[in-house]
Design a protein around this motif. Structure first.
Motif, PDB file in Angstrom:
ATOM      1  N   CYS A   1       0.928   4.159   5.633  1.00 21.53           N
ATOM      2  CA  CYS A   1       2.064   3.217   5.632  1.00 21.53           C
ATOM      3  C   CYS A   1       2.821   3.406   4.314  1.00 21.53           C
ATOM      4  N   ILE A   2       3.608   4.481   4.262  1.00 17.30           N
ATOM      5  CA  ILE A   2       4.247   4.881   3.008  1.00 17.30           C
ATOM      6  C   ILE A   2       5.765   4.935   3.209  1.00 17.30           C
ATOM      7  N   VAL A   3       6.502   4.422   2.218  1.00 18.76           N
ATOM      8  CA  VAL A   3       7.966   4.540   2.276  1.00 18.76           C
ATOM      9  C   VAL A   3       8.417   5.680   1.363  1.00 18.76           C
ATOM     10  N   SER A   4       9.717   5.990   1.412  1.00 16.28           N
ATOM     11  CA  SER A   4      10.204   7.100   0.594  1.00 16.28           C
ATOM     12  C   SER A   4       9.913   6.830  -0.884  1.00 16.28           C
ATOM     13  N   GLY A   5       9.561   7.850  -1.588  1.00 19.24           N
ATOM     14  CA  GLY A   5       9.140   7.695  -2.984  1.00 19.24           C
ATOM     15  C   GLY A   5       7.631   7.603  -3.089  1.00 19.24           C
ATOM     16  N   GLY A   6       6.974   7.597  -1.913  1.00 21.85           N
ATOM     17  CA  GLY A   6       5.510   7.608  -1.906  1.00 21.85           C
ATOM     18  C   GLY A   6       4.860   6.249  -2.105  1.00 21.85           C
ATOM     19  N   HIS A   7       5.674   5.169  -2.091  1.00 26.03           N
ATOM     20  CA  HIS A   7       5.085   3.840  -2.285  1.00 26.03           C
ATOM     21  C   HIS A   7       4.555   3.282  -0.975  1.00 26.03           C
ATOM     22  N   VAL A   8       3.574   2.386  -1.125  1.00 27.75           N
ATOM     23  CA  VAL A   8       3.005   1.758   0.074  1.00 27.75           C
ATOM     24  C   VAL A   8       4.009   0.751   0.648  1.00 27.75           C
ATOM     25  N   ASP A   9       4.134   0.774   1.971  1.00 25.37           N
ATOM     26  CA  ASP A   9       4.969  -0.204   2.678  1.00 25.37           C
ATOM     27  C   ASP A   9       4.066  -1.414   2.977  1.00 25.37           C
ATOM     28  N   TYR A  10       4.200  -2.446   2.143  1.00 23.08           N
ATOM     29  CA  TYR A  10       3.283  -3.597   2.249  1.00 23.08           C
ATOM     30  C   TYR A  10       3.460  -4.356   3.566  1.00 23.08           C
ATOM     31  N   ASP A  11       4.716  -4.535   3.983  1.00 20.16           N
ATOM     32  CA  ASP A  11       4.960  -5.281   5.233  1.00 20.16           C
ATOM     33  C   ASP A  11       4.305  -4.575   6.418  1.00 20.16           C
ATOM     34  N   LYS A  12       4.483  -3.254   6.433  1.00 19.13           N
ATOM     35  CA  LYS A  12       3.926  -2.474   7.548  1.00 19.13           C
ATOM     36  C   LYS A  12       2.386  -2.541   7.520  1.00 19.13           C
ATOM     37  N   THR A  13       1.833  -2.436   6.310  1.00 19.12           N
ATOM     38  CA  THR A  13       0.367  -2.495   6.186  1.00 19.12           C
ATOM     39  C   THR A  13      -0.145  -3.873   6.611  1.00 19.12           C
ATOM     40  N   ALA A  14       0.568  -4.916   6.168  1.00 16.26           N
ATOM     41  CA  ALA A  14       0.161  -6.281   6.526  1.00 16.26           C
ATOM     42  C   ALA A  14       0.215  -6.473   8.043  1.00 16.26           C
ATOM     43  N   THR A  15       1.267  -5.932   8.668  1.00 13.51           N
ATOM     44  CA  THR A  15       1.408  -6.054  10.128  1.00 13.51           C
ATOM     45  C   THR A  15       0.244  -5.365  10.832  1.00 13.51           C
ATOM     46  N   LEU A  16      -0.095  -4.182  10.343  1.00 16.12           N
ATOM     47  CA  LEU A  16      -1.204  -3.422  10.932  1.00 16.12           C
ATOM     48  C   LEU A  16      -2.533  -4.192  10.801  1.00 16.12           C
ATOM     49  N   LEU A  17      -2.768  -4.732   9.606  1.00  9.21           N
ATOM     50  CA  LEU A  17      -4.011  -5.476   9.375  1.00  9.21           C
ATOM     51  C   LEU A  17      -4.097  -6.687  10.308  1.00  9.21           C
ATOM     52  N   LEU A  18      -2.993  -7.442  10.402  1.00  6.62           N
ATOM     53  CA  LEU A  18      -3.013  -8.654  11.234  1.00  6.62           C
ATOM     54  C   LEU A  18      -3.139  -8.308  12.718  1.00  6.62           C
TER      55      LEU A  18
ATOM     56  N   ILE B   1       4.459 -12.486   5.624  1.00 11.01           N
ATOM     57  CA  ILE B   1       3.352 -11.706   6.189  1.00 11.01           C
ATOM     58  C   ILE B   1       2.425 -11.094   5.110  1.00 11.01           C
ATOM     59  N   ASP B   2       3.009 -10.676   3.975  1.00  8.33           N
ATOM     60  CA  ASP B   2       2.173 -10.098   2.914  1.00  8.33           C
ATOM     61  C   ASP B   2       1.188 -11.128   2.363  1.00  8.33           C
ATOM     62  N   GLU B   3       1.686 -12.344   2.239  1.00  9.83           N
ATOM     63  CA  GLU B   3       0.811 -13.420   1.726  1.00  9.83           C
ATOM     64  C   GLU B   3      -0.301 -13.726   2.720  1.00  9.83           C
ATOM     65  N   VAL B   4       0.058 -13.710   3.999  1.00 10.76           N
ATOM     66  CA  VAL B   4      -0.956 -13.965   5.043  1.00 10.76           C
ATOM     67  C   VAL B   4      -2.015 -12.864   4.987  1.00 10.76           C
ATOM     68  N   ALA B   5      -1.552 -11.621   4.849  1.00  9.56           N
ATOM     69  CA  ALA B   5      -2.486 -10.484   4.810  1.00  9.56           C
ATOM     70  C   ALA B   5      -3.420 -10.602   3.601  1.00  9.56           C
TER      71      ALA B   5
END
Ligand code: G4P
Length: 288
Positions: free
Chosen positions: A253-270, A202-206
């Protein structure tokens, strides 16, 4: 419907369509207007060559109208009649009988000249999974019917759906396989949801989608996610990841440690792309 396509399935699908072609006058080739070339089966010209064909650009409500007009011109320049529809809402669907009759004009005229009353035009819908075949059949039927594409004993037990007095449609569509060997077509198919994300990550698709959107629909992307300083193109994967990251931050779309959750962001975009929330967008143009 998810289908695993193996060489045996493709041979069988081809044979089943050839059987159905014996029953009909005209083929409705259904494409996704957002990816008209990538949603075409690579062998459709060959498989359906014995019948006149109308190319239907479906999901036009989600596609860029300017690009849809260009695609229509493109198909016409290749000698194919086209018509634009939205099977969900029914836009353009009532014109199908007339469009089909235009293709069969000479045959119908011959029948009239012989003193015969022309019978309703018989049509078969063909297309790859997810282009909207069932939606269109249900729309023409005026009710929800169980669509099964892959029955044994192909031509047995099939029903005709009557639409007005002039069009009859086989209730089982011809299901064809998508393009597998072109990676870019694969990304486009995944972006629209025609190929499931377990095939391509999904990240690659996004990232692929972002590249197309930045280049063609930058203002809409900026506005939807409140992005600032968006470049006019994304030269590489890293640049696309940076935009995905900005969207993730803007949307929380942030996971613990303050990093971006790429899968979640990609899902939202798609999800936003597929539902039209980003606007009407087409992911490939005829020049390409
Ligand atoms: P298929 O038989 O060719 O496999 O396709 P189907 O009719 O099942 O349609 C696939 C999805 O596309 C459905 O969404 C359907 O509502 C949607 N769809 C079909 N035609 C149109 C159209 O003209 N415009 C829009 N906006 N959507 C259309 P779904 O039920 O949400 O399925 P999915 O996307 O979750 O697979």
């Amino acid at each position: 419907m998810t289908i695993q396509w193996f060489p045996g399935h493709m041979t069988r699908a081809k044979r089943q369509i050839e059987e159905k072609l014996k029953l009909i006058d005209v083929v409705f080739e259904l494409l996704d207007a957002r990816i008209p070339q990538s949603s075409r089966n690579p062998m459709v010209d060959e498989i359906t060559s014995s019948k006149p064909r109308l190319v239907l650009l479906n999901k036009a409500d989600l596609a860029d109208p300017k690009q849809t007009a260009e695609w229509s011109d493109y198909f016409r320049s290749k000698g194919l009649a086209t018509h634009t529809i939205d099977a969900n809402a029914g836009t353009g669907v009532k014109d199908l009988a007339n469009k089909a009759k235009e293709l069969l004009q000479e045959k119908i005229q011959r029948q009239i000249d012989k003193g015969m009353k022309p019978r309703p035009v018989r049509a078969l819908i063909v297309g790859i999974p997810n282009v909207g075949k069932s939606t269109l059949i249900n729309r023409l039927a005026g009710r929800n019917i169980a669509i099964t594409g892959d029955r044994p004993g192909v031509t047995k037990g099939q029903q005709w759906i009557r639409f007005g007095g002039e069009l009859e449609l086989l209730d089982t569509p011809g299901i064809l396989w998508p393009k597998f060997d072109d990676p870019i077509a694969g990304f486009r198919l995944a972006a629209t949801g025609a190929i499931k994300e377990d095939v391509i990550h999904i990240d690659e698709v996004a990232c692929f989608v972002l590249k197309v959107l930045v280049e063609n629909y930058g203002p809409a992307l900026k506005e939807r996610y409140g992005l600032e300083g968006l470049p006019s193109e994304l030269p590489d994967m890293q640049a696309a990841i940076e935009v995905l990251e900005s969207i993730g931050k803007r949307r929380g779309c942030i996971v613990s440690g303050g990093h971006v959750d790429y899968d979640k962001t990609a899902t939202l975009l798609l999800r936003d792309l597929r539902s039209g929330k980003l606007g009407r967008m087409t992911l490939e143009s005829p020049e390409a």
